[in-house]
Design an enzyme around this catalytic site. Structure first.
Site, PDB file in Angstrom:
ATOM      1  N   ASP A 322       0.820  -1.144  -0.013  1.00 49.97           N
ATOM      2  CA  ASP A 322      -0.032   0.072  -0.098  1.00 49.97           C
ATOM      3  C   ASP A 322       0.749   1.219   0.178  1.00 49.97           C
ATOM      4  OD1 ASP A 322      -2.140   1.820   1.173  1.00 49.97           O
ATOM      5  OD2 ASP A 322      -3.349   0.184   0.792  1.00 49.97           O
ATOM      6  N   ASP A 323       0.384   2.269   0.657  1.00 48.87           N
ATOM      7  CA  ASP A 323       1.034   3.582   0.523  1.00 48.87           C
ATOM      8  C   ASP A 323       2.413   3.445   1.231  1.00 48.87           C
ATOM      9  OD1 ASP A 323       1.183   6.350   0.008  1.00 48.87           O
ATOM     10  OD2 ASP A 323      -0.205   6.868   1.294  1.00 48.87           O
ATOM     11  N   LYS A 407      -3.708  -0.372  -6.703  1.00 48.30           N
ATOM     12  CA  LYS A 407      -4.708   0.333  -5.968  1.00 48.30           C
ATOM     13  C   LYS A 407      -4.579   1.853  -6.292  1.00 48.30           C
ATOM     14  CE  LYS A 407      -6.032   1.040  -1.132  1.00 48.30           C
ATOM     15  NZ  LYS A 407      -5.780   0.477   0.318  1.00 48.30           N
ATOM     16  N   ASP A 409      -5.511   5.618  -5.502  1.00 46.76           N
ATOM     17  CA  ASP A 409      -6.424   6.314  -4.296  1.00 46.76           C
ATOM     18  C   ASP A 409      -6.676   7.538  -4.575  1.00 46.76           C
ATOM     19  OD1 ASP A 409      -7.293   7.119  -1.584  1.00 46.76           O
ATOM     20  OD2 ASP A 409      -5.970   5.623  -0.810  1.00 46.76           O
ATOM     21  N   GLY A 466     -16.021   5.498  -2.726  1.00 52.17           N
ATOM     22  CA  GLY A 466     -17.607   5.323  -3.265  1.00 52.17           C
ATOM     23  C   GLY A 466     -18.430   6.433  -3.711  1.00 52.17           C
ATOM     24  N   ARG A 483     -13.699   0.551  -4.034  1.00 52.11           N
ATOM     25  CA  ARG A 483     -14.230   0.706  -2.662  1.00 52.11           C
ATOM     26  C   ARG A 483     -15.333   1.549  -2.564  1.00 52.11           C
ATOM     27  NH1 ARG A 483      -9.780   1.773   1.051  1.00 52.11           N
ATOM     28  NH2 ARG A 483     -11.149   3.082   2.078  1.00 52.11           N
ATOM     29  N   ASP A 487     -12.577   4.145   5.332  1.00 57.05           N
ATOM     30  CA  ASP A 487     -11.429   3.161   5.556  1.00 57.05           C
ATOM     31  C   ASP A 487     -12.345   2.351   6.931  1.00 57.05           C
ATOM     32  OD1 ASP A 487      -9.928   4.710   3.927  1.00 57.05           O
ATOM     33  OD2 ASP A 487      -8.288   4.545   5.435  1.00 57.05           O
TER      34      ASP A 487
HETATM   35  C1  GLA Z   1      -6.648   5.785   2.252  1.00 54.57           C
HETATM   36  C2  GLA Z   1      -7.169   4.291   1.848  1.00 54.57           C
HETATM   37  C3  GLA Z   1      -6.405   3.447   2.754  1.00 54.57           C
HETATM   38  C4  GLA Z   1      -4.980   3.428   2.576  1.00 54.57           C
HETATM   39  C5  GLA Z   1      -4.439   4.843   2.881  1.00 54.57           C
HETATM   40  C6  GLA Z   1      -2.856   4.979   2.651  1.00 54.57           C
HETATM   41  O1  GLA Z   1      -6.877   6.241   3.440  1.00 54.57           O
HETATM   42  O2  GLA Z   1      -8.553   4.331   2.056  1.00 54.57           O
HETATM   43  O3  GLA Z   1      -7.034   1.950   2.230  1.00 54.57           O
HETATM   44  O4  GLA Z   1      -4.412   3.123   1.330  1.00 54.57           O
HETATM   45  O5  GLA Z   1      -5.197   5.747   2.014  1.00 54.57           O
HETATM   46  O6  GLA Z   1      -2.587   6.216   2.757  1.00 54.57           O
END
Ligand code: GLA
Length: 676
Positions: A322-323, A407, A409, A466, A483, A487
């Site tokens: 992820d990030d 992913k 974002d 969403g 999504r 979160d």
């Molecule tokens: C958002 C996403 C999380 C994650 C963070 C990373 O909040 O919804 O799932 O990927 O960013 O910074």
């Protein structure tokens, strides 16, 4: 009798003199606010969630409770308070962040008594005054105002109760459930071979093919396949199918697995066409456990653990970073310092990820696939380098490194969204008239097109919580999943609010296109500070059952190196996972609400139907399911308990009853099939 009169006199005295002696004030910060459940950080007494003096709209407060959405604090008043008052708002420490928006809600005995409306950073404090006469149970709640919890620092300032006689009140974060020790439902897999996982796999013409046959049973095991189309080959020792298909078409293959104790076979469909992710992706993602602390070593260990734990034999495939694999715009952490891009504009990973291609190779060599994360804006949600103005180059880089999943974002894209709509290159995307929601769609269409341009199948996972009803258009931009919510956290409130509110998106789920209610919160989670999931064992059964019924992408969010027996047991039930991976791709919806009971039904490819009977109540529910014909069932039905992998009854749909005991916050998961 005399005793009663005496008591009445004492009471009358207490009440008549209440204003003078017995009535009092209890400040909220005198109660045990630490039992509050909140979406981020820890509850603070007389301080903000970050530990600063409470401050709302420039006004400072001495007393109060500093929290973070989504937050709940239950207070047992038992009629002992007459009034609650507070000044509420977003704490100034978020520095006018446009992301922070919350709503404060006061609930008494289940009813909303007061709501602040949506409040944002910088808004002046709102006065909250609530009459509590007769209220037994109070809940102070802060919601994320439906846009995710980023920067939602919320203060209940100057919060206090006016009381009669009471001197304190008990608090809890969530209504207390009778503790239940973890219990295992999944029977051990047989020692003889069994081929698990999806029955179908999609690939695009010309893309490298990689599929590992997931099979349980004692090793060594050998694999073979009949009717494998030209261009593919199977390694008999590992069960890995590789190669490439040049022609579109559908191929039905028979897979075989053999060990010294027996053999198994299974029909498997390979579909070579436009669509990939014909069943919801299953794997692991680094965010819910490591968040901003992730490193290549964490990711490799997760991949190793996916194999060692045996989860790979149940169809778990993706290992997703992820990030925080990129350099950061202004972090104090030196491991995140470095160039954002090289002289040619190619993105440069941070020092914790010294070799991205090496990492993807490492994951592939284990028979797994690799995933990555970025944002269409200048920065990711965590403030690292993102793909804005480098979309094509990034898609090429990810493909070159060998990643199989992205992913993407939204986050900081909001700051450039208007500008991008008038960018002449992007304007061409639409032709004459941009569609409805063009601004929300644009960045995903851009990246979707570039990903499709690579000679590699990369699952495209849209993350924008969403917005703009993404389920209606996510598939049209080559999205494989999107999504549907903010979160998730490891609380009943967060998981159940998300899980039980997916119906509007459900009709849009289909093979290749999945609604994503966010990642799993079982095992050791904690966004950098690990702790065992705060969900009870039954809540975890609910979580997994519901996500499987919802045909959700299943991304394990915990530290894979610390899988305990209970967590492992939750994740390796092939019959439960088969509901998620069912090739029909129909998402369950809620077909019945009765008090605390929710019934979810999912149609399955074999003509059967899965039913999740959930109990949202805090005590076990005895409940009778009898409306079978109403739900499309006819004749004799065989009832299988999916978690226990056991047939438990045969009922006649016309007049049968299914009496159930559903644990508090728990589930009974059945599959009904026409009895032979
Ligand atoms: C958002 C996403 C999380 C994650 C963070 C990373 O909040 O919804 O799932 O990927 O960013 O910074």
């Amino acid at each position: 009798m005399k005793f009663r009169i005496a008591l009445a006199l004492v009471w009358a005295f207490a009440v008549s003199t209440a204003g003078l002696v017995s009535a009092g004030t209890i400040w909220l910060d005198e109660l045990d606010i630490h039992s509050a459940v909140q979406g981020w950080g820890k509850p603070h007494r007389n301080k903000s969630v970050d530990g600063h003096p409470l401050s709302i709209g420039g006004q400072q407060f001495k007393h109060g409770f500093g929290t973070h959405a989504e937050s709940t604090l239950h207070i047992e008043l038992d009629g002992g308070a007459t009034r609650f008052s507070a000044s509420v708002g977003v704490d100034d420490e978020v520095n006018k962040s446009p992301n922070s928006s919350v709503e404060f809600i006061v609930r008494g005995d289940g009813k909303a008594l007061w709501k602040s409306g949506v409040m944002r950073a910088g808004d002046a404090a709102k006065d909250c005054e609530v009459d509590l006469t007769g209220v037994k149970s109070l809940v102070l709640e802060v919601s994320d105002a439906d846009d995710g919890i980023d920067h939602d620092h919320a203060d209940w300032a100057d919060a206090k109760f006016e009381t009669v006689l009471a001197t304190t009140f008990a608090t809890t974060g969530e209504p207390a459930l009778v503790p239940v020790a973890p219990y295992l439902l999944t029977p051990p897999a047989p020692v003889t071979p069994r081929i698990n996982g999806a029955n179908v796999f999609g690939v695009r013409p010309g893309s490298p093919f990689m599929f590992m046959i997931p099979a349980t049973g004692e090793r060594p095991m050998t694999f073979s396949a009949q009717n494998l189309p030209q261009g593919l080959k199977l390694d008999p020792q590992t069960g890995r199918i590789t190669g490439a298909l040049s022609a579109r078409g559908e191929f039905t293959v028979t897979l075989h697995a053999k060990n010294s104790l027996g053999a198994a076979e299974k029909k498997f469909r390979i579909v070579c066409g436009d669509q990939i992710a014909l069943t919801p992706p299953m794997g692991w993602n680094s965010w819910n456990c490591f968040a901003g602390a992730v490193s290549a070593e964490h990711v490799k260990s997760a991949a190793d653990a996916m194999v060692k734990s045996g989860l790979i034999n149940h169809g778990w495939t993706y290992i997703n970073v992820d990030d925080f694999w990129q350099n950061h715009r202004d972090s104090r952490d030196p491991t995140l310092h470095g160039p954002f891009r090289d002289a040619q504009g190619v993105i440069v990973p941070n020092s914790r990820f010294p070799d991205m291609k090496g990492l993807a190779d490492y994951i592939h060599n284990l028979g797994l696939k690799a995933g990555l994360y970025s944002s269409p804006g200048p920065w990711t949600c965590g403030g690292c380098t993102a793909s804005w103005k480098h979309e094509q180059q990034d898609a090429q880089t990810y493909a070159k490194w060998g990643f199989d999943y992205l992913k993407y974002d939204w986050c900081s894209y909001g700051s450039v969204a208007d500008k991008e709509m008038t960018n002449p290159t992007n304007a061409k995307v639409w032709g004459e008239t941009p569609p409805k929601n063009a601004q929300a769609i644009l960045p995903y269409r851009v990246m979707g097109t570039f990903l499709r341009g690579q000679n590699r199948d990369m699952v495209f996972s849209l993350c924008q919580y969403g917005m703009a009803s993404v389920w209606q258009w996510g598939g049209s931009v080559s999205g494989n999943c999107w999504r549907t919510t903010g979160d998730i956290r490891d609380t009943w409130k967060s998981m159940s609010d998300i899980g039980f509110n997916q119906d509007q998106a459900a009709p849009y789920a289909k093979p290749g296109n999945w609604n994503d209610p966010d990642m799993l919160v079982v095992g050791q989670v904690g966004w950098g500070e690990l702790h065992p999931s705060r969900l009870t064992p039954d809540e975890q059964y609910t979580h997994i059952s519901l996500w499987c019924l919802l045909s959700a992408p299943l991304l394990i969010g915990c530290d894979m190196t610390q899988l305990d027996d209970f967590t492992l047991n939750l994740l390796c039930n092939d019959e439960v996972l088969a509901l998620d991976q069912d090739e029909l791709g129909k998402e369950a919806t809620c077909i019945l609400k009765d008090g605390d009971v929710r019934v979810y039904a999912k149609e399955l490819a074999d003509g059967g139907r899965a039913f999740g009977f959930f109990n949202l109540g805090v005590t076990p529910a005895n409940w009778n399911f009898k409306a079978l014909p109403q739900f499309g069932l006819a004749g004799k039905q065989l009832v299988r308990d999916v978690w226990r992998q056991k047939d438990v009854a045969t009922v006649d749909a016309a007049d049968g009853n299914l009496p159930l005991t559903i644990p508090a916050h728990g589930v009974v998961l059945y599959k009904l099939t026409a009895a032979k």
